[in-house]
Design an enzyme around this catalytic site. Structure first.
Site, PDB file in Angstrom:
ATOM      1  N   SER A 234       0.906  -1.283  -0.111  1.00 48.99           N
ATOM      2  CA  SER A 234       0.140  -0.081  -0.073  1.00 48.99           C
ATOM      3  C   SER A 234       0.854   1.284  -0.026  1.00 48.99           C
ATOM      4  O   SER A 234       1.710   1.580  -0.896  1.00 48.99           O
ATOM      5  CB  SER A 234      -1.082   0.076   1.239  1.00 48.99           C
ATOM      6  OG  SER A 234      -2.031   0.826   1.035  1.00 48.99           O
ATOM      7  N   ASP A 328      -8.409  -5.571  -5.877  1.00 50.50           N
ATOM      8  CA  ASP A 328      -8.241  -4.463  -5.317  1.00 50.50           C
ATOM      9  C   ASP A 328      -9.188  -3.312  -5.120  1.00 50.50           C
ATOM     10  O   ASP A 328      -9.189  -2.914  -6.460  1.00 50.50           O
ATOM     11  CB  ASP A 328      -6.602  -4.014  -5.482  1.00 50.50           C
ATOM     12  CG  ASP A 328      -6.286  -3.031  -4.442  1.00 50.50           C
ATOM     13  OD1 ASP A 328      -6.784  -2.338  -3.832  1.00 50.50           O
ATOM     14  OD2 ASP A 328      -5.008  -2.659  -4.627  1.00 50.50           O
ATOM     15  N   HIS A 362      -6.878  -6.049  -1.674  1.00 53.03           N
ATOM     16  CA  HIS A 362      -5.574  -5.117  -1.318  1.00 53.03           C
ATOM     17  C   HIS A 362      -4.686  -5.563  -0.415  1.00 53.03           C
ATOM     18  O   HIS A 362      -3.488  -5.554  -0.507  1.00 53.03           O
ATOM     19  CB  HIS A 362      -6.112  -3.782  -0.919  1.00 53.03           C
ATOM     20  CG  HIS A 362      -5.123  -2.626  -0.475  1.00 53.03           C
ATOM     21  ND1 HIS A 362      -4.531  -1.959  -1.737  1.00 53.03           N
ATOM     22  CD2 HIS A 362      -4.673  -1.940   0.311  1.00 53.03           C
ATOM     23  CE1 HIS A 362      -3.659  -1.300  -1.395  1.00 53.03           C
ATOM     24  NE2 HIS A 362      -3.681  -1.207   0.117  1.00 53.03           N
TER      25      HIS A 362
END
Length: 420
Positions: A234, A328, A362
């Site tokens: 991330s 995601d 994600h």
């Protein structure tokens, strides 16, 4: 007599457990459940329905679940399908040193569609899931500006060194670093905001802080040079990619669902300042669950006006592995990785590759971790962030990616040394 066994009863969290029930009636229907409480007392539970074979046995290596939280043959399904009792909770191990997660597996005689709290199981067993191998050393790091925890495997070493970066959750997260150390790496779990005397909020990324951390890791007598790896997710993957571009110490970088440009806050490195791609709050959408989908929140790095925010990936001297969840819902990670690889190709570079996983979200974590579809994120206040992912596909991605990450680092960190 009904018996439920789980082997091994105590193991690392990324090791599979063989679950088996015996002593049932032939073709009997049963419910298998798993439950654990995290360190704050939050309850996570899963269940699946099975039919015993003619010998009165259910072996999760072979028997398909007929319903519940997953369907089909999934030997570790009870683990990766654990769901929080309170919505939007993420299962995070905070103290990796002193205690495992204790998972209670139970067998119930019937197909239980109601709450199981009042139903006494016919058999149960507790499994311990550790994040640390015996003999691993944890060293608290408070040197210069650097704050974190260094995990050193048992033995003299030297070991290949890795910096581990998480994203917008902030603080110091150690579970991935301690688990990688169990596989022979010296890993620095690095905090960069919301921890000790570091800034409470991330307003700017100062790459010199991460350079200081890289030099500190390389200087450790148990860390082999000449270069280190970075594993990142991330916001951390944005920083990891920047490290690959600008820091010669970084020779192997894993970016899990990150961007190819600077987003949200400026990045500063010596005299260089890279301003972020603009964001558009009006593009944030709300999921049916009430979670916020940030996929379209940020502008397109490909737009002409945003070119100055794109990281110069062609400058990266080391190898880069992009790990992408195609479901995601937090950012357009596949699009960004594709743009980065195209940029490398345009500069006649071939030091990047992508592993893309259909159905994965994600937060791709170590194997058998439950899918966190959405959760509250400290950096966005009380907002609930949508992460995405289909549980079974996400579980398969986590298992495969974990092996690939270790293979990547062994190849490019240990091989780098042997070539000199």
């Amino acid at each position: 007599m009904v018996q439920l066994t789980a082997t091994p009863a105590s193991a690392l969290v990324d090791e599979p457990v063989h679950i088996r029930a015996t002593g049932l009636y032939p073709t009997q229907m049963v419910t298998l459940t798993a439950s654990l409480k995290d360190e704050k007392g939050n309850l996570f539970q899963s269940r699946a329905f099975y039919r015993a074979n003619e010998a009165g046995e259910v072996d999760l290596k072979q028997a398909p679940s007929l319903g519940g939280d997953y369907v089909g043959v999934h030997p570790m399904g009870l683990f990766w399908s654990l769901k929080p009792e309170r919505p939007f909770m993420r299962l995070l191990k905070r103290d990796v040193m002193n205690s495992p997660f204790s998972v209670t597996l139970a067998l119930h005689d019937l197909v239980c569609l109601h709450e199981l709290d009042t139903d006494q199981p016919s058999a149960s067993v507790v499994v311990q899931r550790w994040f640390l191998r015996h003999g691993t050393q944890r060293v608290q790091i408070r040197e210069g500006r650097v704050r974190g925890a260094l995990f050193l495997p048992p033995g003299e070493g030297p070991f290949p060194g890795i910096i581990d970066l998480f994203g917008g959750v902030g603080g110091l997260i150690e579970f991935r670093a301690s688990l990688l150390a169990a596989h022979g790496f010296a890993v620095l779990a690095l905090a960069y905001f919301a921890y000790e005397d570091l800034p409470e909020l991330l307003m700017e990324v100062d790459l010199e802080y991460f350079e200081e951390a890289a030099n500190l890791l390389l200087a450790h007598p148990k860390v082999q040079g000449p270069g280190i790896g970075v594993t990142s997710v991330s916001k951390g993957a944005e920083i990891g990619l920047a490290m690959a571009c600008f820091l010669k110490q970084v020779v192997a970088t894993v970016c899990i669902n990150g961007p190819n440009a600077i987003f949200d806050f400026p990045l500063r490195y010596r005299d260089l300042v890279i301003l972020p791609v603009p964001s558009f709050l009006e593009h944030v959408q709300t999921d049916v669950s009430g979670a916020m989908n940030f996929r379209n929140f940020r502008g397109d790095p490909q737009d002409k006006l945003n070119q100055q925010s794109v990281l110069p990936i062609e400058k990266a001297q080391g190898q880069i592995l992009f790990i992408i969840g195609e479901n995601d819902q937090s950012m357009k990670s596949r699009e960004y990785a594709t743009q980065a690889l195209e940029q490398l190709k345009n500069h006649r570079r071939n030091n990047g590759r992508m592993l893309a996983y259909p159905g994965a979200g994600h937060l791709i974590e170590p194997p058998y971790s439950p899918l966190c579809y959405a959760s509250r994120n400290k950096s966005t206040g009380s907002l609930i962030m949508l992460w995405g992912g289909d549980p079974a596909a996400h579980a398969a991605a986590q298992e495969h990616a974990w092996g690939e990450i270790q293979k990547f680092f062994r190849q490019h960190l240990i091989q780098t040394r042997s070539q000199l």
